[in-house]
Design an enzyme around this catalytic site. Structure first.
Site, mmCIF file in Angstrom:
data_model
loop_
_atom_site.group_PDB
_atom_site.id
_atom_site.type_symbol
_atom_site.label_atom_id
_atom_site.label_comp_id
_atom_site.label_asym_id
_atom_site.label_seq_id
_atom_site.Cartn_x
_atom_site.Cartn_y
_atom_site.Cartn_z
ATOM 1 N N ASP A 134 27.868 156.218 5.674
ATOM 2 C CA ASP A 134 28.768 156.309 5.000
ATOM 3 C C ASP A 134 28.473 156.053 3.167
ATOM 4 O OD1 ASP A 134 31.425 158.013 3.981
ATOM 5 O OD2 ASP A 134 32.175 156.103 3.248
ATOM 6 N N GLU B 285 24.456 159.257 4.036
ATOM 7 C CA GLU B 285 24.865 159.933 3.495
ATOM 8 C C GLU B 285 24.452 159.683 1.568
ATOM 9 O OE1 GLU B 285 28.561 161.858 2.179
ATOM 10 O OE2 GLU B 285 27.644 160.354 1.555
HETATM 11 C C1 LM2 Z 1 32.261 159.503 1.541
HETATM 12 N N1 LM2 Z 1 31.244 159.629 1.254
HETATM 13 O O1 LM2 Z 1 30.127 159.094 0.951
HETATM 14 C C2 LM2 Z 1 33.534 159.653 2.349
HETATM 15 O O2 LM2 Z 1 32.312 160.565 3.303
HETATM 16 C C3 LM2 Z 1 34.237 160.549 1.781
HETATM 17 O O3 LM2 Z 1 34.821 161.228 2.688
HETATM 18 C C4 LM2 Z 1 34.914 159.411 1.114
HETATM 19 O O4 LM2 Z 1 36.234 159.832 0.575
HETATM 20 C C5 LM2 Z 1 34.154 158.212 0.255
HETATM 21 N N2 LM2 Z 1 32.715 158.069 0.365
HETATM 22 C C6 LM2 Z 1 34.540 156.900 0.672
HETATM 23 O O5 LM2 Z 1 34.428 156.281 2.041
HETATM 24 C C7 LM2 Z 1 37.287 159.504 0.750
HETATM 25 C C8 LM2 Z 1 38.314 160.869 -0.357
HETATM 26 C C9 LM2 Z 1 38.325 160.180 -1.109
HETATM 27 C C10 LM2 Z 1 39.349 158.465 -0.352
HETATM 28 C C11 LM2 Z 1 38.380 158.579 -0.330
HETATM 29 C C12 LM2 Z 1 39.141 156.817 0.022
HETATM 30 O O6 LM2 Z 1 37.035 161.559 -0.310
HETATM 31 O O7 LM2 Z 1 39.758 161.291 -2.031
HETATM 32 O O8 LM2 Z 1 39.567 158.373 -1.499
HETATM 33 O O9 LM2 Z 1 37.962 158.172 0.996
HETATM 34 O O10 LM2 Z 1 40.121 156.714 0.533
HETATM 35 C C13 LM2 Z 1 40.806 157.736 -1.605
HETATM 36 C C14 LM2 Z 1 41.693 158.878 -3.253
HETATM 37 C C15 LM2 Z 1 41.608 157.842 -4.440
HETATM 38 C C16 LM2 Z 1 41.631 156.896 -4.439
HETATM 39 C C17 LM2 Z 1 40.586 155.655 -3.278
HETATM 40 C C18 LM2 Z 1 41.093 154.424 -3.526
HETATM 41 O O11 LM2 Z 1 41.411 160.104 -2.707
HETATM 42 O O12 LM2 Z 1 41.818 158.842 -5.636
HETATM 43 O O13 LM2 Z 1 41.257 156.616 -5.888
HETATM 44 O O14 LM2 Z 1 41.276 156.755 -1.911
HETATM 45 O O15 LM2 Z 1 42.256 154.185 -3.511
HETATM 46 C C19 LM2 Z 1 41.719 155.864 -6.925
#
Ligand code: LM2
Ligand code: CA
Length: 493
Positions: free
Chosen positions: A217, A243
């Site tokens: 990841d 990735e």
């Molecule tokens: C990835 N690949 O490089 C994953 O495929 C992707 O799904 C992940 O994002 C990302 N990297 C981090 O591993 C997802 C999602 C984000 C989410 C993160 C962390 O798409 O929206 O972020 O996981 O859970 C969320 C909030 C964001 C916040 C963050 C930290 O949406 O607004 O940032 O958590 O609290 C302030």
């Protein structure tokens, strides 16, 4: 490893052949010698599916239909939040999550292995959660930055001034991409020997349970040298799938990560899908590696994944038959290793999978699904691994093997191509019926359509769905609007 299902399948084939002969159905074209099937190579991403459900899928659907591997969601202990992306905020390297326990994970790996299906675990190793409220979390656990003090590259934490997910795409320097905190997540100092060791023992632990490899990841956010050093300690043959999102003007490229494994080639879907809405098809570079793509042997190709279905993907489960078309074209192609995607319907991008009262994700089965639905309720599984068209295209792929992709034919909003002498695929993305003729060196005769169910036996003698013919060196497909067809030579079970 021999598959336990083979005997059962041969028995079914024998029964079907007897039945077919008794009914006097048309025989397969005699000129076509049977070909040995190509080894299964196609993977399936089972997004946010519990371990026990994956184990069942391996036995009932994935193994029998020839999927080679499953990409799971991250198995690490993570923050307690309802959103699916809680899985990407690990708090420890314990195998305990709302997708299941360590024992359930181990049981899944063993049962999938027995069904001939490898498990690839999604390894979140770039960061731990950035959340600093120690009051939330699995009972008895602590947050990683308390559990592993000193693992972070503290100096690199907050100097980037990036606060939203979109900001990631605005990184301009290597340092920003690789060392800055990713959306407020606590970036691990992957250059540090102690961090590498810690991550290495997590990966070793998963390997000890029998996983075949890892999706790395956020690989782009770790220097390729750091990832190389970490995976270089793993046993030979461990599959590594990095990735690395290819971005316009980005300083980091997927090519930097091919020395130690495969990479997800994001450009593939960006090239594959626009013709589905404009009907303007053109062949990719044929007969070798493609420009703007990593070499075929390093490329993992996909129509969409859990991130792109919530973002850039032009075609998703919501597009029904058009999604089938996209998957059919990908599975018919001779470039890269395809990974099919199977998730759940959502209208809120953040919505997690359906859960039980204790917070664990509910078990789900895809035994009943046979194709896309008109509409889905939120949370309903898309079950793409069970769609007749996808399963038919796995058989097509086994039949065509390494036969080269021939130049395509464009006819109105229809397009198709031959895999030399072994199979032909055709799609119509327009809203009018089209008849398209595609030159082929397949023998003249009638063939069962793989998209609508293939043959009742491995010898293509009696069709479940449509039947198409090859006449005077041309495969002829009369295609309804937004439909696909694929024929192939018989393949041994
Ligand atoms: C990835 N690949 O490089 C994953 O495929 C992707 O799904 C992940 O994002 C990302 N990297 C981090 O591993 C997802 C999602 C984000 C989410 C993160 C962390 O798409 O929206 O972020 O996981 O859970 C969320 C909030 C964001 C916040 C963050 C930290 O949406 O607004 O940032 O958590 O609290 C302030
Ligand atoms: Ca990093």
């Amino acid at each position: 490893m021999p598959r336990p299902t083979l005997l059962v399948r041969s028995a079914l084939v024998a029964v079907a052949m007897v039945a077919t002969l008794a009914l006097g159905a048309c025989a397969a074209p005699a000129q076509n010698a049977e070909v040995d099937p190509a080894a299964p190579d196609v993977g399936i991403q089972l997004f946010q599916l519990p371990w026990t459900s994956i184990a069942n899928e391996c036995e009932t659907t994935l193994g029998p239909n020839g999927f080679a591997w499953v990409l799971t969601s991250p198995p690490q202990e993570h923050i307690t939040r309802d959103e699916w992306w809680a899985s990407y905020q690990p708090v420890s390297y314990q195998l305990q999550s709302r997708l299941g326990t360590r024992d359930e994970f181990a049981d899944m790996v063993a049962r999938c292995d027995a069904a001939g299906v490898d498990i690839i675990a999604d390894a979140v190793i770039n960061h731990m959660t950035g959340q600093d409220d120690p009051g939330i979390g699995f009972a008895g656990s602590e947050y990683a930055h308390y559990e592993y003090p000193g693992l972070y590259d503290v100096d690199d934490f907050h100097h980037c001034g990036l606060t939203t997910y979109d900001d990631i795409e605005d990184y301009t320097s290597r340092e920003q991409v690789q060392q800055c905190e990713l959306v407020n997540l606590a970036d691990l100092d992957t250059a540090s020997p102690r961090v590498r060791e810690q991550i290495g023992s997590y990966l070793d632990d998963l390997l000890s349970l029998g996983v075949a490899g890892f999706r790395i990841d956020a690989a782009k956010h770790m220097a390729a040298d750091d990832v190389a050093a970490i995976v270089g300690e793993l046993p030979e043959g461990t599959r590594i799938m990095s990735e690395v999102i290819r971005g316009g003007g980005e300083p980091i490229t997927p090519e930097e990560y091919t020395a130690f494994g495969e990479v997800f080639e994001f450009t593939y879907a960006r090239d594959l899908t626009p013709p589905l809405s404009n009907g303007v098809f053109s062949d990719p570079e044929l007969g070798g590696d493609r420009p703007q793509h990593v070499p075929s042997e390093n490329a993992l190709v996909f129509v969409d994944n859990h991130d792109t279905e919530r973002g850039e993907a032009n075609v998703t489960y919501r597009d029904g038959d058009m999604y089938v078309i996209a998957n059919a074209l990908m599975l018919a192609d001779d470039y890269g290793t395809p990974i099919v995607y199977s998730g759940y319907a959502f209208s809120d991008r953040d919505a997690g999978a359906s859960t039980e009262a204790d917070g664990s994700v509910s078990d789900a089965t895809c035994a009943e699904a046979s194709g896309p639905r008109e509409a889905y309720d939120d949370g309903e599984r898309t079950c793409v691994q069970s769609w007749d068209a996808v399963i038919g295209m796995l058989r097509f792929r086994a039949a065509v093997g390494d036969a080269p992709r021939m130049p395509g034919v464009d006819e109105g909003d229809a397009y198709g191509f031959e895999r030399e002498g072994r199979g032909v695929v055709a799609v119509n993305v327009g809203d009018e019926p089209v008849t398209i003729r595609i030159p082929t060196s397949m023998a003249d005769g009638d063939y069962c359509d793989a998209i609508t169910g293939g043959a009742t036996s491995g010898d293509a003698q009696s069709c479940v769905g449509a039947q198409y013919s090859v006449e005077s060196g041309e495969a002829v497909f009369a295609l309804e609007p937004v439909s696909a067809a694929a024929i192939h030579v018989p393949v041994r079970q």
